[in-house]
Design a protein around this motif. Structure first.
Motif, PDB file in Angstrom:
ATOM      1  N   TYR A  94      41.405  30.656  39.009  1.00  0.00           N
ATOM      2  CA  TYR A  94      42.295  31.157  40.055  1.00  0.00           C
ATOM      3  C   TYR A  94      43.733  31.223  39.561  1.00  0.00           C
ATOM      4  O   TYR A  94      44.446  32.209  39.825  1.00  0.00           O
ATOM      5  CB  TYR A  94      42.209  30.260  41.285  1.00  0.00           C
TER       6      TYR A  94
ATOM      7  N   GLN B 215      59.270  36.409  39.451  1.00  0.00           N
ATOM      8  CA  GLN B 215      58.580  36.559  40.721  1.00  0.00           C
ATOM      9  C   GLN B 215      59.424  37.305  41.745  1.00  0.00           C
ATOM     10  O   GLN B 215      58.980  37.547  42.871  1.00  0.00           O
ATOM     11  CB  GLN B 215      58.224  35.183  41.287  1.00  0.00           C
TER      12      GLN B 215
ATOM     13  N   GLU C  78      50.570  37.504  32.280  1.00  0.00           N
ATOM     14  CA  GLU C  78      49.524  37.400  31.265  1.00  0.00           C
ATOM     15  C   GLU C  78      50.088  37.786  29.895  1.00  0.00           C
ATOM     16  O   GLU C  78      50.772  38.793  29.750  1.00  0.00           O
ATOM     17  CB  GLU C  78      48.349  38.315  31.615  1.00  0.00           C
TER      18      GLU C  78
ATOM     19  N   TRP D 235      44.118  34.107  37.320  1.00  0.00           N
ATOM     20  CA  TRP D 235      44.152  35.340  38.105  1.00  0.00           C
ATOM     21  C   TRP D 235      45.535  35.551  38.704  1.00  0.00           C
ATOM     22  O   TRP D 235      46.076  36.663  38.653  1.00  0.00           O
ATOM     23  CB  TRP D 235      43.092  35.254  39.206  1.00  0.00           C
ATOM     24  N   ARG D 236      46.119  34.505  39.275  1.00  0.00           N
ATOM     25  CA  ARG D 236      47.466  34.612  39.841  1.00  0.00           C
ATOM     26  C   ARG D 236      48.469  34.979  38.759  1.00  0.00           C
ATOM     27  O   ARG D 236      49.398  35.766  38.989  1.00  0.00           O
ATOM     28  CB  ARG D 236      47.888  33.299  40.494  1.00  0.00           C
ATOM     29  N   ARG D 237      48.296  34.404  37.593  1.00  0.00           N
ATOM     30  CA  ARG D 237      49.192  34.684  36.474  1.00  0.00           C
ATOM     31  C   ARG D 237      49.131  36.173  36.096  1.00  0.00           C
ATOM     32  O   ARG D 237      50.160  36.815  35.867  1.00  0.00           O
ATOM     33  CB  ARG D 237      48.787  33.810  35.287  1.00  0.00           C
ATOM     34  N   LYS D 238      47.916  36.725  36.078  1.00  0.00           N
ATOM     35  CA  LYS D 238      47.758  38.141  35.756  1.00  0.00           C
ATOM     36  C   LYS D 238      48.377  39.020  36.831  1.00  0.00           C
ATOM     37  O   LYS D 238      49.069  40.006  36.528  1.00  0.00           O
ATOM     38  CB  LYS D 238      46.277  38.469  35.591  1.00  0.00           C
ATOM     39  N   GLN D 239      48.148  38.674  38.117  1.00  0.00           N
ATOM     40  CA  GLN D 239      48.712  39.451  39.218  1.00  0.00           C
ATOM     41  C   GLN D 239      50.229  39.444  39.193  1.00  0.00           C
ATOM     42  O   GLN D 239      50.883  40.385  39.647  1.00  0.00           O
ATOM     43  CB  GLN D 239      48.219  38.907  40.564  1.00  0.00           C
ATOM     44  N   SER D 240      50.808  38.357  38.670  1.00  0.00           N
ATOM     45  CA  SER D 240      52.266  38.223  38.626  1.00  0.00           C
ATOM     46  C   SER D 240      52.883  38.866  37.382  1.00  0.00           C
ATOM     47  O   SER D 240      54.091  38.777  37.188  1.00  0.00           O
ATOM     48  CB  SER D 240      52.646  36.737  38.664  1.00  0.00           C
ATOM     49  N   GLY D 241      52.046  39.467  36.544  1.00  0.00           N
ATOM     50  CA  GLY D 241      52.553  40.109  35.342  1.00  0.00           C
ATOM     51  C   GLY D 241      52.926  39.146  34.234  1.00  0.00           C
ATOM     52  O   GLY D 241      53.704  39.491  33.337  1.00  0.00           O
TER      53      GLY D 241
END
Length: 224
Positions: free
Chosen positions: A86, A41, A97, A89-95
């Motif tokens: 949700y 992060q 996934e 989604w946060r996991r994907k946005q944080s790279g």
């Protein structure tokens, strides 16, 4: 009693080891390693690692007088069935996934070896920031007759504070140990500690590890 702000702990002057637990929040590889979730992060895990010797000393002192040790671990099921849209989604946005970061089948889920976890300790696994949400944490504490909680771990502003707030709302008597908690954001860390001192104990009391160790040294030694 333990010298603290805004009042000495506990408020009624009765520091009873058998009804007290040291809560050690999320000292896991995913938060403390250079390859785990926290580092991915963009946060520096070094401040979190700096508290490990402090927490270790507290654990040793608590065991000596009969105070229970409760460790928490944050992570999701390996199949992610407990992960909301949700959170995905946060996991994907944080790279994250496609990785096993913050999943319970990954090495990052484990507590760092610097912390001495023993068979008699209580371990609570959670998916949320607060350790009371969707877990048996409260039931375990009530079953053990624990009414007083001392808080350590990471991060001060998220999982520590979320669990602290939940505990206060459940009428546990709470003490946050400032130098036994850490965050990757110093401003958030200091703000979270400051919030403990407002409104004369709305979130319990605040102290440091030296004050705790001094008080525990006066209790009977129960280590056999």
């Amino acid at each position: 009693m333990i010298s603290a702000t805004p009042f000495d702990y506990p408020y009624d002057g009765n520091l009873n080891a058998s009804s007290t637990a040291l809560v050690v929040i999320d000292l896991q590889e995913d938060f403390l390693s250079t390859t785990g979730y926290f580092a991915r992060q963009g946060y520096d895990p070094a401040p979190l690692r700096q508290i490990l010797p402090v927490v270790g000393n507290l654990i040793e002192a608590c065991r000596r007088v009969g105070i229970r040790i409760v460790h928490t671990r944050q992570g999701y099921r390996a199949d992610m069935a407990d992960m909301t849209p949700y959170e995905k989604w946060r996991r994907k946005q944080s790279g994250l996934e496609g990785t096993n970061v913050l999943l319970r089948d990954s090495p990052g889920f484990e507590i760092v070896p610097d912390i001495d976890v023993r068979s008699e300790d209580i371990v609570v696994d959670k998916t949320c920031n607060g350790a009371f949400t969707y877990t048996d944490f409260e039931h375990v504490l009530r079953a053990q007759g624990i009414t007083h909680l001392m808080f350590s771990g990471c991060t001060t502003d998220v999982c520590v504070h979320a669990t602290l707030r939940e505990a206060c709302d459940r009428n546990f008597q709470c003490l946050t140990i400032s130098d036994a908690c850490a965050s990757g954001d110093q401003y958030a860390h200091e703000a979270a500690l400051h919030m403990v001192t407002i409104e004369y104990g709305v979130w319990g009391a605040l102290t440091d590890s030296a004050a705790v160790l001094r008080a525990l040294a006066k209790l009977p030694n129960k280590a056999g």
